[in-house]
Motif scaffolding. Sequence first.
Motif, PDB file in Angstrom:
ATOM      1  N   SER A  55       0.756  -1.164  -0.072  1.00  0.00           N
ATOM      2  CA  SER A  55      -0.033  -0.057  -0.149  1.00  0.00           C
ATOM      3  C   SER A  55       0.898   1.185  -0.007  1.00  0.00           C
ATOM      4  CB  SER A  55      -0.812   0.251   1.193  1.00  0.00           C
ATOM      5  OG  SER A  55      -1.878  -1.044   1.284  1.00  0.00           O
ATOM      6  N   VAL A  56       0.207   2.269  -0.373  1.00  0.00           N
ATOM      7  CA  VAL A  56       0.902   3.824  -0.405  1.00  0.00           C
ATOM      8  C   VAL A  56      -0.380   4.727   0.094  1.00  0.00           C
ATOM      9  CG1 VAL A  56       0.702   4.364  -2.724  1.00  0.00           C
ATOM     10  CG2 VAL A  56       2.560   5.048  -1.165  1.00  0.00           C
ATOM     11  N   CYS A  57       0.082   5.704   0.702  1.00  0.00           N
ATOM     12  CA  CYS A  57      -1.160   6.777   1.110  1.00  0.00           C
ATOM     13  C   CYS A  57      -0.425   8.006   0.250  1.00  0.00           C
ATOM     14  CB  CYS A  57      -0.781   7.022   2.733  1.00  0.00           C
ATOM     15  SG  CYS A  57      -2.245   7.636   3.412  1.00  0.00           S
ATOM     16  N   ASP A  58      -1.604   8.628  -0.161  1.00  0.00           N
ATOM     17  CA  ASP A  58      -1.364   9.868  -1.196  1.00  0.00           C
ATOM     18  C   ASP A  58      -1.591  10.964  -0.046  1.00  0.00           C
ATOM     19  OD1 ASP A  58      -4.282  10.522  -0.977  1.00  0.00           O
ATOM     20  OD2 ASP A  58      -4.705   9.937  -2.734  1.00  0.00           O
ATOM     21  N   ALA A  59      -1.626  12.349  -0.834  1.00  0.00           N
ATOM     22  CA  ALA A  59      -1.508  13.449   0.013  1.00  0.00           C
ATOM     23  C   ALA A  59      -2.789  13.771   0.495  1.00  0.00           C
ATOM     24  CB  ALA A  59      -1.212  14.674  -1.276  1.00  0.00           C
ATOM     25  N   ASP A  60      -3.821  13.202   0.227  1.00  0.00           N
ATOM     26  CA  ASP A  60      -5.195  13.372   0.636  1.00  0.00           C
ATOM     27  C   ASP A  60      -5.768  12.272   1.834  1.00  0.00           C
ATOM     28  OD1 ASP A  60      -5.735  15.633  -0.961  1.00  0.00           O
ATOM     29  OD2 ASP A  60      -6.367  14.339  -2.596  1.00  0.00           O
ATOM     30  N   GLY A  61      -4.426  11.488   2.041  1.00  0.00           N
ATOM     31  CA  GLY A  61      -4.789  10.619   3.153  1.00  0.00           C
ATOM     32  C   GLY A  61      -5.267   9.150   2.448  1.00  0.00           C
ATOM     33  N   LEU A  62      -5.692   9.186   1.212  1.00  0.00           N
ATOM     34  CA  LEU A  62      -6.126   7.713   0.686  1.00  0.00           C
ATOM     35  C   LEU A  62      -5.313   6.822   0.519  1.00  0.00           C
ATOM     36  CD1 LEU A  62      -8.223   9.329  -2.358  1.00  0.00           C
ATOM     37  CD2 LEU A  62      -9.111   8.676   0.008  1.00  0.00           C
ATOM     38  N   ILE A  63      -5.890   5.661   0.834  1.00  0.00           N
ATOM     39  CA  ILE A  63      -4.976   4.297   0.885  1.00  0.00           C
ATOM     40  C   ILE A  63      -4.862   3.788  -0.501  1.00  0.00           C
ATOM     41  CG2 ILE A  63      -4.229   2.458   1.985  1.00  0.00           C
ATOM     42  CD1 ILE A  63      -5.845   3.804   4.474  1.00  0.00           C
ATOM     43  N   TRP A  64      -3.908   3.620  -1.074  1.00  0.00           N
ATOM     44  CA  TRP A  64      -3.982   2.658  -2.469  1.00  0.00           C
ATOM     45  C   TRP A  64      -3.449   1.352  -2.062  1.00  0.00           C
ATOM     46  CZ3 TRP A  64      -5.564   4.999  -7.141  1.00  0.00           C
ATOM     47  CH2 TRP A  64      -5.883   6.403  -6.990  1.00  0.00           C
ATOM     48  N   ASN A  65      -4.063   0.307  -2.349  1.00  0.00           N
ATOM     49  CA  ASN A  65      -3.820  -1.215  -1.956  1.00  0.00           C
ATOM     50  C   ASN A  65      -3.543  -1.914  -3.167  1.00  0.00           C
ATOM     51  OD1 ASN A  65      -4.977  -4.130  -0.815  1.00  0.00           O
ATOM     52  ND2 ASN A  65      -3.007  -3.188   0.014  1.00  0.00           N
ATOM     53  N   ALA A  66      -2.388  -2.634  -3.426  1.00  0.00           N
ATOM     54  CA  ALA A  66      -2.374  -3.552  -4.418  1.00  0.00           C
ATOM     55  C   ALA A  66      -3.004  -4.966  -4.091  1.00  0.00           C
ATOM     56  CB  ALA A  66      -0.961  -3.869  -4.927  1.00  0.00           C
ATOM     57  N   ARG A  67      -4.096  -5.559  -4.771  1.00  0.00           N
ATOM     58  CA  ARG A  67      -4.845  -6.656  -4.279  1.00  0.00           C
ATOM     59  C   ARG A  67      -4.462  -7.945  -5.036  1.00  0.00           C
ATOM     60  NH1 ARG A  67      -9.421  -6.976  -1.125  1.00  0.00           N
ATOM     61  NH2 ARG A  67      -8.673  -4.842  -0.519  1.00  0.00           N
ATOM     62  N   TRP A  68      -3.408  -8.547  -4.291  1.00  0.00           N
ATOM     63  CA  TRP A  68      -2.799  -9.968  -4.831  1.00  0.00           C
ATOM     64  C   TRP A  68      -3.734 -10.936  -4.923  1.00  0.00           C
ATOM     65  CZ3 TRP A  68       2.521 -11.243  -5.068  1.00  0.00           C
ATOM     66  CH2 TRP A  68       2.626 -12.637  -5.380  1.00  0.00           C
ATOM     67  N   GLY A  69      -4.009 -11.255  -6.136  1.00  0.00           N
ATOM     68  CA  GLY A  69      -5.061 -12.317  -6.553  1.00  0.00           C
ATOM     69  C   GLY A  69      -6.486 -11.696  -7.122  1.00  0.00           C
ATOM     70  N   GLY A  70      -6.372 -10.373  -6.862  1.00  0.00           N
ATOM     71  CA  GLY A  70      -7.540  -9.631  -7.202  1.00  0.00           C
ATOM     72  C   GLY A  70      -7.662  -8.910  -8.390  1.00  0.00           C
ATOM     73  N   TRP A  71      -6.360  -8.863  -9.171  1.00  0.00           N
ATOM     74  CA  TRP A  71      -6.439  -8.267 -10.581  1.00  0.00           C
ATOM     75  C   TRP A  71      -6.524  -6.655 -10.199  1.00  0.00           C
ATOM     76  CZ3 TRP A  71      -5.520 -11.018 -15.297  1.00  0.00           C
ATOM     77  CH2 TRP A  71      -5.267 -12.226 -15.139  1.00  0.00           C
ATOM     78  N   SER A  72      -6.381  -6.044  -9.213  1.00  0.00           N
ATOM     79  CA  SER A  72      -6.884  -4.730  -8.996  1.00  0.00           C
ATOM     80  C   SER A  72      -5.759  -3.814  -7.885  1.00  0.00           C
ATOM     81  CB  SER A  72      -8.214  -4.657  -8.502  1.00  0.00           C
ATOM     82  OG  SER A  72      -8.465  -4.874  -7.125  1.00  0.00           O
ATOM     83  N   VAL A  73      -5.896  -2.653  -8.024  1.00  0.00           N
ATOM     84  CA  VAL A  73      -5.626  -1.905  -7.070  1.00  0.00           C
ATOM     85  C   VAL A  73      -6.676  -1.128  -6.485  1.00  0.00           C
ATOM     86  CG1 VAL A  73      -4.234   0.336  -6.330  1.00  0.00           C
ATOM     87  CG2 VAL A  73      -3.245  -1.196  -7.995  1.00  0.00           C
TER      88      VAL A  73
END
Length: 294
Positions: free
Chosen positions: A203-221
Amino acid sequence: MTDIQPFSGTLLCEANSILGEGPTYDETTGIVWWVNIKGRELHELHLKSGRKSVHALPFMASVIARIDPERQLLATDAGLYLRQTETGDLSFLSKVEDAPANRSNDGRVHPSGSLWLGTMGKGAESGAGAIYHIAQGRVTKLYGNITVPNAICFSPDGATAYFADSDVNHLMRVDLDPATGLPTGDATVLSDETGSDGVLDGSVCDADGLIWNARWGGWSVDVYKPDGSKVARHAIPTGQPSCPAFIGPDAARLLVTSAWQDMDDATRAKDVNAGRTFDLGIAVRGRFEPVYKL
């Protein structure tokens, strides 16, 4: 259920890493770094020119952190190492734990300059790992009985940490002392992802505090608000996205690494992009990574 947004991005690197992980962008040089943990490789990509280099490593590294213009910190299965960015020379810095059967996994530098680092069994043995806080060489164990530490990231003000054990699949949060990166209370479940598509990875957290998470096995962020509500899902054209990073001169792009670890031949034949590295293709409000303070 959050609708998934179709992939509109590009392929940044065709190399099929066994376990691509730990991406980070150095805004002073315009270079993106990431590792192929199981392949014992350090990848270097100059974003503007597309110039690419792959550096062989004598160990499995999982985290890269900038120290200064000349040096990087590598977290590895053999401990913490200093790497001379120009020459590649390596020097041992310190051990993290006395557990030869373990390796490092997910980690990220806190705004204070300290490092949160997760460890795990090399065979993902149940409960073999932990999450540590490392500040100027001092190692403090924060959480034990961890199987696959992941999703480590911090709010922009450094007052909150997020993390997960992928084996449990709960996104956790804990209050921190912004000056040190040490917890000031108990960790609580922010989002229970049991039974959802895929498991929580980097995961990484952006300037607005949103959490971006790579979803292993889920084909998505997937994207979460600080209250744990999921606000977006972005498709990735491979099944095992592993970790995101903000890239570009304004940190306005999102890179995502991936892996083909644990795939059989039939699965790999269907997932030709497994292990490749992508630009998500959307504008984000990212942040540059802090430097690690020795």
